[in-house]
Every structure is written in C-alpha cells, then in structure tokens.
Design an enzyme around this catalytic site. Structure first.
Site, PDB file in Angstrom:
ATOM      1  N   LEU A  26      18.676 -13.702  54.302  1.00 21.88           N
ATOM      2  CA  LEU A  26      17.626 -13.387  52.914  1.00 21.88           C
ATOM      3  C   LEU A  26      16.697 -14.240  52.573  1.00 21.88           C
ATOM      4  CD1 LEU A  26      19.496 -10.280  50.862  1.00 21.88           C
ATOM      5  CD2 LEU A  26      17.594 -10.074  51.998  1.00 21.88           C
ATOM      6  N   GLN A 103      22.053 -18.972  58.847  1.00 18.86           N
ATOM      7  CA  GLN A 103      20.870 -17.908  60.108  1.00 18.86           C
ATOM      8  C   GLN A 103      19.912 -19.089  60.037  1.00 18.86           C
ATOM      9  OE1 GLN A 103      17.895 -15.442  58.937  1.00 18.86           O
ATOM     10  NE2 GLN A 103      19.007 -14.050  61.232  1.00 18.86           N
ATOM     11  N   GLY A 177      17.050 -14.137  66.478  1.00 23.19           N
ATOM     12  CA  GLY A 177      16.613 -13.721  67.080  1.00 23.19           C
ATOM     13  C   GLY A 177      15.700 -12.324  67.174  1.00 23.19           C
ATOM     14  N   ALA A 178      15.813 -12.673  65.347  1.00 20.70           N
ATOM     15  CA  ALA A 178      15.410 -10.495  65.791  1.00 20.70           C
ATOM     16  C   ALA A 178      12.831 -11.370  64.272  1.00 20.70           C
ATOM     17  CB  ALA A 178      15.862 -10.166  64.380  1.00 20.70           C
ATOM     18  N   TYR A 181      10.229 -13.847  65.423  1.00 24.60           N
ATOM     19  CA  TYR A 181       9.896 -15.175  64.725  1.00 24.60           C
ATOM     20  C   TYR A 181       9.873 -15.464  66.591  1.00 24.60           C
ATOM     21  CZ  TYR A 181       9.900 -14.022  60.390  1.00 24.60           C
ATOM     22  OH  TYR A 181       9.844 -13.957  58.591  1.00 24.60           O
ATOM     23  N   ARG A 228      21.572 -12.181  65.847  1.00 24.37           N
ATOM     24  CA  ARG A 228      20.413 -11.363  65.474  1.00 24.37           C
ATOM     25  C   ARG A 228      19.231 -10.458  66.359  1.00 24.37           C
ATOM     26  NH1 ARG A 228      18.445  -9.581  59.371  1.00 24.37           N
ATOM     27  NH2 ARG A 228      19.953  -7.836  59.152  1.00 24.37           N
ATOM     28  N   ARG A 323      18.369  -5.878  50.419  1.00 28.29           N
ATOM     29  CA  ARG A 323      18.020  -5.664  49.084  1.00 28.29           C
ATOM     30  C   ARG A 323      18.854  -5.569  48.119  1.00 28.29           C
ATOM     31  NH1 ARG A 323      13.288  -1.716  51.714  1.00 28.29           N
ATOM     32  NH2 ARG A 323      15.235  -1.495  52.574  1.00 28.29           N
TER      33      ARG A 323
HETATM   34  C1  LIG Z   1      13.351 -10.726  50.372  1.00 29.57           C
HETATM   35  C2  LIG Z   1      13.929 -10.474  51.666  1.00 29.57           C
HETATM   36  C3  LIG Z   1      13.758 -11.200  52.797  1.00 29.57           C
HETATM   37  C4  LIG Z   1      14.442 -11.290  54.225  1.00 29.57           C
HETATM   38  N1  LIG Z   1      14.343 -12.603  54.977  1.00 29.57           N
HETATM   39  C5  LIG Z   1      15.586 -12.615  56.372  1.00 29.57           C
HETATM   40  C6  LIG Z   1      15.755 -13.256  56.365  1.00 29.57           C
HETATM   41  O1  LIG Z   1      15.671 -14.445  56.067  1.00 29.57           O
HETATM   42  N2  LIG Z   1      16.157 -13.599  57.791  1.00 29.57           N
HETATM   43  C7  LIG Z   1      16.782 -11.989  58.876  1.00 29.57           C
HETATM   44  O2  LIG Z   1      16.806 -12.639  59.801  1.00 29.57           O
HETATM   45  N3  LIG Z   1      16.039 -10.718  57.769  1.00 29.57           N
HETATM   46  C8  LIG Z   1      15.976 -11.004  56.526  1.00 29.57           C
HETATM   47  N4  LIG Z   1      15.152 -10.067  55.755  1.00 29.57           N
HETATM   48  C9  LIG Z   1      16.010  -8.770  56.477  1.00 29.57           C
HETATM   49  C10 LIG Z   1      17.390  -8.971  55.854  1.00 29.57           C
HETATM   50  O3  LIG Z   1      18.550  -9.409  56.627  1.00 29.57           O
HETATM   51  C11 LIG Z   1      17.610  -7.009  56.523  1.00 29.57           C
HETATM   52  O4  LIG Z   1      17.900  -6.737  58.051  1.00 29.57           O
HETATM   53  C12 LIG Z   1      17.037  -5.952  55.609  1.00 29.57           C
HETATM   54  O5  LIG Z   1      16.228  -5.918  54.056  1.00 29.57           O
HETATM   55  C13 LIG Z   1      17.133  -4.458  55.920  1.00 29.57           C
HETATM   56  O6  LIG Z   1      18.253  -4.364  55.164  1.00 29.57           O
HETATM   57  P1  LIG Z   1      17.878  -3.145  53.619  1.00 29.57           P
HETATM   58  O7  LIG Z   1      17.541  -2.289  54.047  1.00 29.57           O
HETATM   59  O8  LIG Z   1      20.240  -3.174  52.723  1.00 29.57           O
HETATM   60  O9  LIG Z   1      17.743  -4.355  52.858  1.00 29.57           O
HETATM   61  C14 LIG Z   1      14.644 -10.248  54.614  1.00 29.57           C
HETATM   62  C15 LIG Z   1      14.796  -8.859  53.906  1.00 29.57           C
HETATM   63  C16 LIG Z   1      14.520  -9.148  52.177  1.00 29.57           C
HETATM   64  C17 LIG Z   1      13.936  -7.562  51.657  1.00 29.57           C
END
Ligand SMILES: Cc1cc2nc3c(=O)[nH]c(=O)nc-3n(C[C@H](O)[C@H](O)[C@H](O)COP(=O)(O)O)c2cc1C
Length: 376
Positions: A26, A103, A177-178, A181, A228, A323
């Site tokens: 996150l 990550q 890898g998701a 990016y 990922r 979240r």
């Molecule tokens: C504030 C925020 C920041 C995120 N940053 C990343 C990140 O740095 N790397 C990543 O792979 N996914 C990132 N995501 C996606 C989350 O890892 C996750 O896949 C996504 O929030 C779905 O999960 P949830 O429904 O439990 O929130 C981010 C999501 C949120 C809400």
C-alpha cells in the site's frame, strides 16, 4: 483438522506464518520527499501491523532506483541511507515475530520528468502515453521506449535492489509486476508495440517479467523472491487482447522455471477502488490452477469477509487485505475474533503525517472509556 483456512499456519520461503492474513502492498507517500528515506513513522506503522506475530507484511511499492518513478514521499531502496531507514522497520517487525517482504517498483511511464533526475523523460516499453491525467491532476507525458541495451540495466537495478533489501533485513522481495507499472507496460498488448525480442508475441511481452524474476532469484534465492501480477486490470490505461493466454503463459513459465518462489500474488479482477467488492465476469481460476505452490489472492476481500474465509478454506490461499488493513492495525486479531472493523478514511491514504497512518486504534483501544476530568 483442515490444513487450509485463514487461521491455519503456512510456510513462506523459510518462514512459518501463524495465519494467512497478509498486509497488501500500500503506497502511503510518507517517506522523505527528497531522499526517499523511510522514517520513524514507517517503523511505527509496520510495527503496529506486525501485531502479535506470525503474519506476513508486504511493504508499499518501493523505488529500485532514482529513475524508477520518484513520487514525492515514495520510499526507495537504492541508497545507503534508505537501507539504514528500512533496517529499523524490519527490526520492529521481526521483534514482534512477523515476516516482511519489500515490494520492488519501477513505474515506467506513470511518472513525470519533473520528478526524475535531470528532468529525464519517463521510459516505457513503447512511446505511448497514459490517457488523461494522474491522481495529482497532471497530464501524462509521452514516454521514451527503452533501448534494448537499457533493458539489461533495468533488470540489474531490480537485482541490486533485491540485494539491498536483504541487507536491510527484509525476508524477501515482491517484484511489482502488476497495476500498469513498467513490467505490466511490457506485458499488456496495448502499451507494448515493440518489434524486438521484448514485444509482439506473448513470449516476448512477458520476457522482461521472467528475466527480472531470473535475476532476482539468482541474487537472493527463490525462497526470498515473489511476484505480483494483475491480469484484467486497466489501471494506468493498460489493456491486453488475450489476458488468459498472456498471464497463463507467464504463470506456466514461473511454474516450470521457479516452482519454489516464496509465493505468487495476484489481484482479483473484481477489485475496484469503489467502496465495495465489485463484480467481474473474470476470475483467477485459470492461473490458480497452473500455479502449484503458495498463492496470495487480493482484491475486495475486506468488503466480503465471509467470502475471504470461504475462499481461504476452499483453496488454502493467503488473502491480502489493503484498505481495511490501513484502518485496522490489528486486522488478523479482529478477523479471528470476529470483531467489528474500523472504517478507512480515503482522504488520508496518500501523503501527510501520522493522521490516517499510525493513529487508527486497535480494537482494545476502541474499548477504553475516554478519560474524563473527574477520573484523570
Ligand atoms: C491507498 C492504496 C495504495 C496502494 N498501493 C499499492 C502498491 O504500492 N502496490 C500494489 O501492488 N498495490 C497497491 N494497491 C492495491 C492494494 O495492494 C490491493 O490490491 C487493493 O487495495 C485491493 O485490496 P482491498 O480491496 O483489500 O483494498 C494500493 C491500494 C490502495 C487503496
């Protein structure tokens, strides 16, 4: 007793986890905006989420080099200072008995010259800009397609970052890898129009991902390497003509060449930033059937707790929460005890100070009666 389920132990690399509730990566943009060094806030934030031990935490996306993106407040893992900063974070997590992977991130075209050293033009698979503006309201720039000889430098940067990560005390690295990016910009057919060995066929478009995995495995070992992936995402304007075939091939190659990776992490197509679990005609079954080892599933499970419990029991997967782990530092405990969850505040997801970062209360803290003047 079943060996599956959210609160059954599982081994990741060399680490025994007590449960399968994972902190999803996150981005929170609270590192030093100039040096990209993580600080005491990070130590506290990850320490809180290490809870009573036995869990897996994945850090926010972390730049592998100064050229990797450099959003203000995103941490890095290329400098000595950054490694020293991360050492305090990994220690705090290990002191509480949990495991932490970092990550590794390169955003490719999803940045701006103004954030890159010497105002360099962002790079990608091809000179194709993301449509529209970013979350800061800045219009996306047309990137420069990486020269073929620069691709080996990029792969080296991932390997160097992985080496630094181990020096910083991380238990392993997750290659990002998701989510559109740079690695994903190479994989998806709409963002990669190269005509060399990194573009065109599925084999060519997935080559960068696979070569990065090879290089990182060679540097730190398969048990400390993970990746990922997000088939079906359209974030950052990526789109693929044949997702099942593309990621099916990629996952099959990982299964053939690196069946002993620490884990494979994939994001459910139903994931949406809206406040619900979302819905999709697609799912991850095709890829899940190819991958035979440890699998982390993410996307919308905080909005569907019964679904998370059922999925973990059915498949043995780990479940990453995003979240709701932001808002609940003691999330594994709350899920195990079936306690109510704190709501999250979207306004404090990115940037700023401790508010919305380290000040979400644990369940116990929510139960303490406010101290009044009479009793204080
Ligand atoms: C504030 C925020 C920041 C995120 N940053 C990343 C990140 O740095 N790397 C990543 O792979 N996914 C990132 N995501 C996606 C989350 O890892 C996750 O896949 C996504 O929030 C779905 O999960 P949830 O429904 O439990 O929130 C981010 C999501 C949120 C809400």
């Amino acid at each position: 007793m079943s060996s599956k389920g959210l609160f059954q132990p599982i081994r990741i690399g060399n680490h025994e986890l007590k449960h399968r509730v994972v902190l999803a990566p996150l981005t929170r943009l609270r590192a030093d905006p100039e040096t990209h060094v993580p600080n005491e806030k990070h130590v506290q934030y990850y320490g809180q989420r290490a809870g009573n031990g036995g869990g897996l935490l994945i850090t926010e996306a972390t730049n592998i080099s100064p050229m990797a993106g450099n959003y203000p407040g995103a941490p890095g893992i290329w400098s000595k200072e950054q490694i020293e900063g991360w050492k305090k974070v990994t220690k705090a997590v290990h002191d509480r008995g949990s495991t932490i992977f970092v990550q590794l991130w390169h955003v490719g075209r999803a940045t701006h010259a103004v954030w890159l050293p010497n105002n360099a033009q962002p790079v990608s698979a091809s000179a194709i800009a993301i449509n529209g503006s970013d979350t800061f309201g800045i219009a996306h720039e047309v990137p420069r397609a990486l020269e073929i000889n620069e691709i080996s430098d990029l792969i080296n940067d991932y390997a160097k970052a992985a080496k630094n990560a181990i020096e910083a005390g991380f238990d392993g690295v997750e290659i990002h890898g998701a989510n559109g990016y740079i690695i994903d910009q190479f994989i998806n057919s709409n963002s990669n129009q190269r005509t060399d060995r990194y573009g065109g066929s599925i084999e060519n478009r997935t080559r960068l991902a696979l070569e990065v995995v090879d290089a990182v495995v060679k540097t730190v070992g398969a048990d400390k390497t993970a990746i990922r992936l997000s088939p079906f995402t359209h974030f950052q304007d990526v789109d693929d003509a044949t997702p099942n075939d593309t990621w099916g091939y990629l996952v099959q190659q990982l299964q053939n060449n690196h069946p002993d990776l620490a884990y494979l992490h994939m994001i459910e197509p139903r994931f949406t930033f809206e406040d619900s679990a979302g819905a999709s005609e697609h799912n991850l079954d095709h890829f899940r059937n190819i991958w035979k080892s440890v699998f982390i599933n993410a996307g919308g499970f905080g909005h569907d707790l019964a679904g998370a419990i059922e999925h973990a029991e059915k498949t043995g997967d780990l479940i990453a929460f995003g979240r709701y782990y932001i808002a609940n530092p003691d999330l594994p405990y709350r899920l195990q005890q079936q306690l109510p969850l704190n709501a999250y505040n979207r306004a404090t997801f990115y940037g700023a100070g401790p508010e919305g970062y380290t000040d979400y209360p644990t369940y116990e803290e929510t139960q303490i009666a406010p101290v009044t003047a009479a009793t204080a």
